[in-house]
Scaffold this active site. Sequence first.
Site, short mmCIF file in Angstrom:
data_model
loop_
_atom_site.label_atom_id
_atom_site.label_comp_id
_atom_site.label_asym_id
_atom_site.label_seq_id
_atom_site.Cartn_x
_atom_site.Cartn_y
_atom_site.Cartn_z
N ASP A 30 34.81 38.06 27.43
CA ASP A 30 35.58 38.47 26.24
C ASP A 30 36.41 37.33 25.65
O ASP A 30 37.48 37.55 25.10
CB ASP A 30 36.53 39.66 26.55
CG ASP A 30 35.78 40.81 27.18
OD1 ASP A 30 34.66 41.09 26.74
OD2 ASP A 30 36.31 41.41 28.14
N LYS A 54 33.16 34.57 22.60
CA LYS A 54 31.93 33.75 22.54
C LYS A 54 31.05 34.13 21.36
O LYS A 54 30.41 33.28 20.77
CB LYS A 54 31.11 33.91 23.84
CG LYS A 54 31.78 33.32 25.06
CD LYS A 54 30.90 33.49 26.28
CE LYS A 54 30.69 34.92 26.69
NZ LYS A 54 31.89 35.63 27.16
N GLY A 78 29.34 42.46 25.47
CA GLY A 78 29.58 43.00 24.14
C GLY A 78 30.09 41.90 23.25
O GLY A 78 31.12 41.31 23.53
N HIS A 79 29.33 41.59 22.24
CA HIS A 79 29.77 40.56 21.30
C HIS A 79 30.15 41.20 19.98
O HIS A 79 29.37 41.95 19.41
CB HIS A 79 28.63 39.56 21.03
CG HIS A 79 28.38 38.63 22.16
ND1 HIS A 79 27.27 37.83 22.25
CD2 HIS A 79 29.11 38.38 23.25
CE1 HIS A 79 27.33 37.13 23.36
NE2 HIS A 79 28.44 37.44 23.99
N GLN A 139 29.50 37.34 29.69
CA GLN A 139 30.61 37.40 30.65
C GLN A 139 31.29 36.02 30.77
O GLN A 139 31.33 35.31 29.79
CB GLN A 139 30.14 37.92 32.03
CG GLN A 139 29.78 39.39 32.03
CD GLN A 139 28.34 39.65 31.61
OE1 GLN A 139 27.45 38.96 32.03
NE2 GLN A 139 28.12 40.65 30.80
#
Length: 426
Positions: free
Chosen positions: A13, A16, A40-41, A222
């Site tokens: 988080d 990225k 999750g992006h 991650q």
Amino acid sequence: MSTLVLVGAQWGDEGKGKIVDCLAEAADMVVRYQGGANAGHTVVVKGREYKLHLVPSGLLNHKVCVIGNGVVVDPAQLLSEMDRLAAEGFDVGRLYLSDCAHVILPYHKRLDAVEEDRRGDRKIGTTGRGIGPAYRDKFSRTGIRMADLLDAAVFREQLAAHLEQVNTFLERVYDQEPLHFAEVLESYIGYAERLRPHVTDTSLLVNRAIDAGQRVLFEGAQGTLLDIDHGTYPYVTSSSPTAGGACIGAGVGPTRIGRVIGVAKAYATRVGDGPFPTEIEGAEGDWLRERGREYGTTTGRPRRCGWLDLVALRYAARVNGLSGLALTKLDTLGGLDRVRVCVAYECDGRRLEEWPHNTALLARCRPVYVDLPGWSEDVGGVRRLEDLPVAARDYVTFVEEHAGLSMSIISVGPDRDQTILRGSLF
Ligand code: IMP
């Protein structure tokens, strides 16, 4: 070599997605190399927010995107992301999926949930996406790969054998309903047909792109401190987000990696359980969570918030061989009287300068802080380092000096153009 690996330098988080999105502009190809839909992006393009879990965010830049062999793929999740992107006019024909990537099956998610439940107060805080059980099957050599899924006869046989075993376990050990073979078979054969045009030998694809001098960006999910080898074990994910993972998870040799950029937030966050030495309890942590909108993209969980930890960052620099740093969310820190930075730990009466591997010891570590002056100006419109308020610039310099890294990118807001870029990266 025109290749760049982008890795999370903290607990994931780090922002990225936004950095990949910026770099993808200059790249020809973007490759995901590990993890799965636990990632999750969130990427904001022209004020519009996109949340991606499996599809590399480079697709928003109309680049060739690859999901490498190191990723564990939930086909239903992948197809739903592809459908949503296609409906928004993005060309999903540019997305390729490794025939060696392992497939997440419904029992992986079921096992993830029941095993986590059984851990009681030793919970890891997994995302429940079946990641751990899928990697476990991969390493026990009972996993099912995309190539197997595409061959209906092979898939049927493998699924039958494995499901029998899993169902025995679910029923007898966990007192759970068994899964139905015919239902799983039918839905997965359907997914296979839809994914077939995208499945290929992606190692060949990526290596040919490198041979042709194309710019290839490897995108880690991650972060370093969640790495199965180098993270806060057992409070980690089951893959290798660190830079070495790019070689294994994409099928390229170490000699083909040009640069490695670590992404770190200007502060720190963590979701899930496990030690977090610079965690801020109370009002200041809550303030940071609200200001930084620190809620998980995948699970919606509130993230634990803390100050930037330079012991951890130096460790990330070492295990990834970082060539530079991308610092994100500098804008979030605006408005504080002072900004704290952890430069060392104190534990059992000793000062520690290096990251300890003993997780129980890490949990006892207390941060040694240096307080730096804060700034009140909004930095969201700044595009050059020299235009930052003096205190923000000093903060950046302090981090560079203490982490032994130069800052390649500084992000001052969620939008693609809210970025200070220092030189070309590829
Ligand atoms: P798993 O990857 O779902 O097995 O979860 C293992 C640990 O990694 C948990 O602490 C999760 O919260 C954490 N984790 C997994 N994916 C992410 C991510 O993308 N960002 C931050 N933490 C993550």
